[in-house]
Write an enzyme that holds these catalytic residues in place. Structure first.
Site, mmCIF file in Angstrom:
data_model
loop_
_atom_site.group_PDB
_atom_site.id
_atom_site.type_symbol
_atom_site.label_atom_id
_atom_site.label_comp_id
_atom_site.label_asym_id
_atom_site.label_seq_id
_atom_site.Cartn_x
_atom_site.Cartn_y
_atom_site.Cartn_z
ATOM 1 N N LYS A 112 0.835 -1.212 0.000
ATOM 2 C CA LYS A 112 0.000 0.000 0.000
ATOM 3 C C LYS A 112 0.867 1.257 0.000
ATOM 4 C CE LYS A 112 -2.052 1.762 4.064
ATOM 5 N NZ LYS A 112 -1.631 3.170 4.158
ATOM 6 N N ASN A 113 1.806 1.311 0.926
ATOM 7 C CA ASN A 113 2.579 2.541 1.083
ATOM 8 C C ASN A 113 3.563 2.783 -0.051
ATOM 9 O OD1 ASN A 113 1.131 2.925 3.373
ATOM 10 N ND2 ASN A 113 2.835 2.685 4.805
ATOM 11 N N ARG A 144 -4.843 10.102 4.129
ATOM 12 C CA ARG A 144 -3.754 11.041 4.331
ATOM 13 C C ARG A 144 -2.836 11.137 3.107
ATOM 14 N NH1 ARG A 144 -0.952 14.000 8.048
ATOM 15 N NH2 ARG A 144 1.294 13.888 7.801
ATOM 16 N N PRO A 166 0.045 16.443 11.496
ATOM 17 C CA PRO A 166 -0.060 17.712 10.772
ATOM 18 C C PRO A 166 0.669 17.644 9.426
ATOM 19 C CG PRO A 166 1.566 17.873 12.533
ATOM 20 C CD PRO A 166 1.009 16.481 12.590
ATOM 21 N N ILE A 167 0.473 18.672 8.613
ATOM 22 C CA ILE A 167 1.174 18.711 7.326
ATOM 23 C C ILE A 167 2.082 19.939 7.246
ATOM 24 C CG2 ILE A 167 -0.525 17.351 6.028
ATOM 25 C CD1 ILE A 167 -1.523 20.096 4.896
ATOM 26 N N ASP A 168 2.377 20.510 8.426
ATOM 27 C CA ASP A 168 3.181 21.736 8.453
ATOM 28 C C ASP A 168 4.520 21.593 7.729
ATOM 29 O OD1 ASP A 168 3.624 19.906 10.569
ATOM 30 O OD2 ASP A 168 4.871 21.360 11.615
ATOM 31 N N ARG A 215 -8.900 -0.658 4.216
ATOM 32 C CA ARG A 215 -8.042 0.386 3.646
ATOM 33 C C ARG A 215 -6.693 -0.194 3.225
ATOM 34 N NH1 ARG A 215 -6.619 4.957 7.219
ATOM 35 N NH2 ARG A 215 -5.406 5.258 5.343
HETATM 36 C C1 UD1 Z 1 3.781 7.009 6.538
HETATM 37 C C2 UD1 Z 1 2.989 5.743 6.285
HETATM 38 C C3 UD1 Z 1 2.425 5.203 7.584
HETATM 39 C C4 UD1 Z 1 3.543 5.016 8.585
HETATM 40 C C5 UD1 Z 1 4.376 6.284 8.735
HETATM 41 C C6 UD1 Z 1 5.593 6.104 9.619
HETATM 42 C C7 UD1 Z 1 2.101 5.989 4.041
HETATM 43 C C8 UD1 Z 1 0.900 6.186 3.194
HETATM 44 N N1 UD1 Z 1 1.899 6.041 5.367
HETATM 45 O O1 UD1 Z 1 2.891 7.980 7.066
HETATM 46 O O2 UD1 Z 1 1.802 3.961 7.326
HETATM 47 O O3 UD1 Z 1 2.995 4.681 9.842
HETATM 48 O O4 UD1 Z 1 4.834 6.728 7.446
HETATM 49 O O5 UD1 Z 1 6.388 5.063 9.146
HETATM 50 O O6 UD1 Z 1 3.190 5.756 3.564
HETATM 51 N N2 UD1 Z 1 4.712 15.020 10.996
HETATM 52 C C9 UD1 Z 1 4.617 16.366 11.327
HETATM 53 N N3 UD1 Z 1 4.455 17.283 10.315
HETATM 54 C C10 UD1 Z 1 4.371 16.923 9.001
HETATM 55 C C11 UD1 Z 1 4.474 15.558 8.667
HETATM 56 C C12 UD1 Z 1 4.654 14.620 9.696
HETATM 57 O O7 UD1 Z 1 4.674 16.729 12.496
HETATM 58 O O8 UD1 Z 1 4.211 17.800 8.142
HETATM 59 C C13 UD1 Z 1 4.905 14.003 12.084
HETATM 60 C C14 UD1 Z 1 3.748 13.033 12.193
HETATM 61 O O9 UD1 Z 1 2.711 13.562 12.971
HETATM 62 C C15 UD1 Z 1 4.414 11.835 12.842
HETATM 63 C C16 UD1 Z 1 5.844 11.863 12.275
HETATM 64 O O10 UD1 Z 1 5.999 13.181 11.754
HETATM 65 O O11 UD1 Z 1 4.474 11.978 14.238
HETATM 66 C C17 UD1 Z 1 6.130 10.859 11.189
HETATM 67 O O12 UD1 Z 1 5.151 10.924 10.189
HETATM 68 P P1 UD1 Z 1 5.432 10.557 8.650
HETATM 69 O O13 UD1 Z 1 6.719 9.803 8.563
HETATM 70 O O14 UD1 Z 1 5.282 11.791 7.864
HETATM 71 O O15 UD1 Z 1 4.253 9.550 8.359
HETATM 72 P P2 UD1 Z 1 3.282 9.522 7.112
HETATM 73 O O16 UD1 Z 1 4.036 9.874 5.886
HETATM 74 O O17 UD1 Z 1 2.039 10.244 7.473
#
Ligand code: UD1
Length: 416
Positions: free
Chosen positions: A22-23, A92, A122-124, A397
């Site tokens: 999936k990822n 997401r 978040p997506i910041d 999902r």
């Molecule tokens: C991806 C995977 C998910 C997996 C995760 C960690 C996909 C579709 N999803 O999620 O299955 O659990 O990696 O291996 O591939 N964060 C921020 N700001 C941002 C972006 C992230 O604070 O703009 C934080 C998140 O809240 C979290 C951490 O960074 O605590 C890691 O998140 P991230 O590695 O970005 O995970 P995803 O890409 O959402």
């Protein structure tokens, strides 16, 4: 309707083929937007997250054809447009379209993305990093609007490792002007798959598999056919099912090379595992407790996506253990449900202590997110009596058909 019924207590035996990842599929599907033409994504899993991603691509003007072997995405008709908010809302990964769409059309308006409620998510950092590449972003209450006449390469020193941010930046950088450096980049195998896809299409990316990626912008990418690797998290799910229920299962195509931290943990818990080029053979139940705490981490550490599954192994085996979640702050939502089954688990901040010796009895429990939902199904396999897991749609999902796969492995399980 939206539930799964499990008759607990059966020892497993059989084999199942592990679906495509999936990822890996989701960012690769987003990446097709960078290519003017028709790409074939083989072994793309038939799961609802992929369905939503394909709907989003269609709404942007892509022609999508599902075949037995995978998906054809023809992007020649792509135009600017609004994305259907119901798909953006549930998933997401719709954020992944941002980098790719900016490169393709220069204008994106979208709602804030959804996905599993496993933390603030978040997506910041996505927005901050894209601004550095020349993107103008106006944020509102419900969503935001991003605009870029020209994407410029940039040096990104990121505050922490993020899978999604790394992917978005790669997508924004392949067709940008000049060079982009991403550091520290996530090293998850899914990122490597995305890079391989783009390199095959003509992209210039170096440092693949390391924490420093260098992307040199090119003028154009070309259509390709790509085979999505097997899903290491799905393989880890069925591995944990065997550790709970006992027996002997073969997980065909399981990507052992990408699962070392998980395989190591399973072995330390007494599972007998044999890694083969064709897959992973798992024998026996968990029978030893871990000497140290299980700590989730970015790749190659123990994946956060398998944390709830190994919590279940610790609980149903009666061995107990300790877990520290370092990636997402809200990934213990399964705990109240496991307590309903009879487990004794104490959570303090980002740590959970699973106490030894409890016996689990099936009842009705509720899936609250994707991996936690799968973990409840796995727990029910070895709890006493008949159990129901509600909210199957969360599990759908990410799993093509969890009841079929577990039946192939000898479980007594059906849709309810
Ligand atoms: C991806 C995977 C998910 C997996 C995760 C960690 C996909 C579709 N999803 O999620 O299955 O659990 O990696 O291996 O591939 N964060 C921020 N700001 C941002 C972006 C992230 O604070 O703009 C934080 C998140 O809240 C979290 C951490 O960074 O605590 C890691 O998140 P991230 O590695 O970005 O995970 P995803 O890409 O959402």
């Amino acid at each position: 309707m939206d539930a799964i019924r499990i008759y607990g207590g059966k020892v497993l035996s059989g084999q199942t083929k592990i679906q495509g990842s999936k990822n890996a599929s989701l960012p690769i599907l987003a990446a097709t937007l960078l290519i003017d033409g028709c790409c074939e994504i083989e072994n793309c899993p038939d799961i609802s997250d992929v369905y939503h991603m394909l709907r989003l691509l269609e709404s942007l003007g892509c022609r999508v054809t599902r075949r037995e072997s995978g998906v054809l995405v023809d992007t020649r008709g792509v135009k600017e447009g609004d994305m259907p908010s119901d798909s953006v809302g549930v998933m997401r990964s719709s954020i992944m379209l941002l980098g790719a769409l900016l490169a393709r059309t220069g204008l994106v308006a979208m709602e804030y993305p959804g996905g599993c409620v496993i933390g603030k998510r978040p997506i910041d950092q996505h927005l901050r990093a894209l601004r550095r590449m020349g993107v103008e972003i106006t944020e509102g209450q419900e969503g935001f609007c991003a605009r870029a006449t020209r994407l410029r390469g940039a040096v990104h020193e990121l505050p922490f490792v993020s899978v999604g941010v790394t992917e978005n930046l790669i997508l924004a950088a392949v067709l940008a002007e000049g060079e982009t450096v991403i550091h520290p980049a996530a090293r998850e195998p899914e990122i490597q798959a995305l890079c391989e896809f783009l390199i095959r299409a003509g992209g210039k990316i170096s440092g693949v598999g390391t924490d420093c990626l260098v992307v040199k912008g090119v003028k154009k990418l070309y259509p390709v056919r790509f085979y999505v690797p097997a899903d290491r998290i799905v393989a880890g799910t069925y591995l944990s099912a065997c550790l709970c229920a006992g027996g002997r299962v073969f997980l065909a195509d399981a990507p052992c090379g990408q699962m070392q931290s998980v395989i190591d943990c399973a072995k330390r818990m007494g599972g007998r595992l044999r890694e083969m080029p064709e897959g992973l053979l798992v024998e026996g139940k968990a029978c030893r407790s871990l000497e140290s705490r299980l700590v989730t981490a970015v790749y190659p550490g123990f994946p956060t996506d398998l944390q709830s599954l190994f919590m279940v192994v610790m609980a149903v085996s009666g061995l107990g253990g300790e877990i520290e979640e370092t990636v997402f702050e809200n990934r213990f939502r399964i705990v109240p449900e496991l307590i309903k089954l009879g487990a004794d688990i104490r959570v303090r901040g980002n740590r959970a202590r699973i106490c030894m010796g409890s016996r689990l009895c099936n009842t009705i429990v509720e899936a609250k997110e994707l991996r936690g939902g799968a973990a409840l199904v796995v727990a029910a396999l070895s709890a006493e009596g008949t159990g129901i897991v509600t909210n199957r749609h969360y599990i759908d999902r990410g799993y093509e058909d969890i009841t079929r796969s577990l039946r192939e492995l000898g479980a007594d399980i059906e849709l309810a």
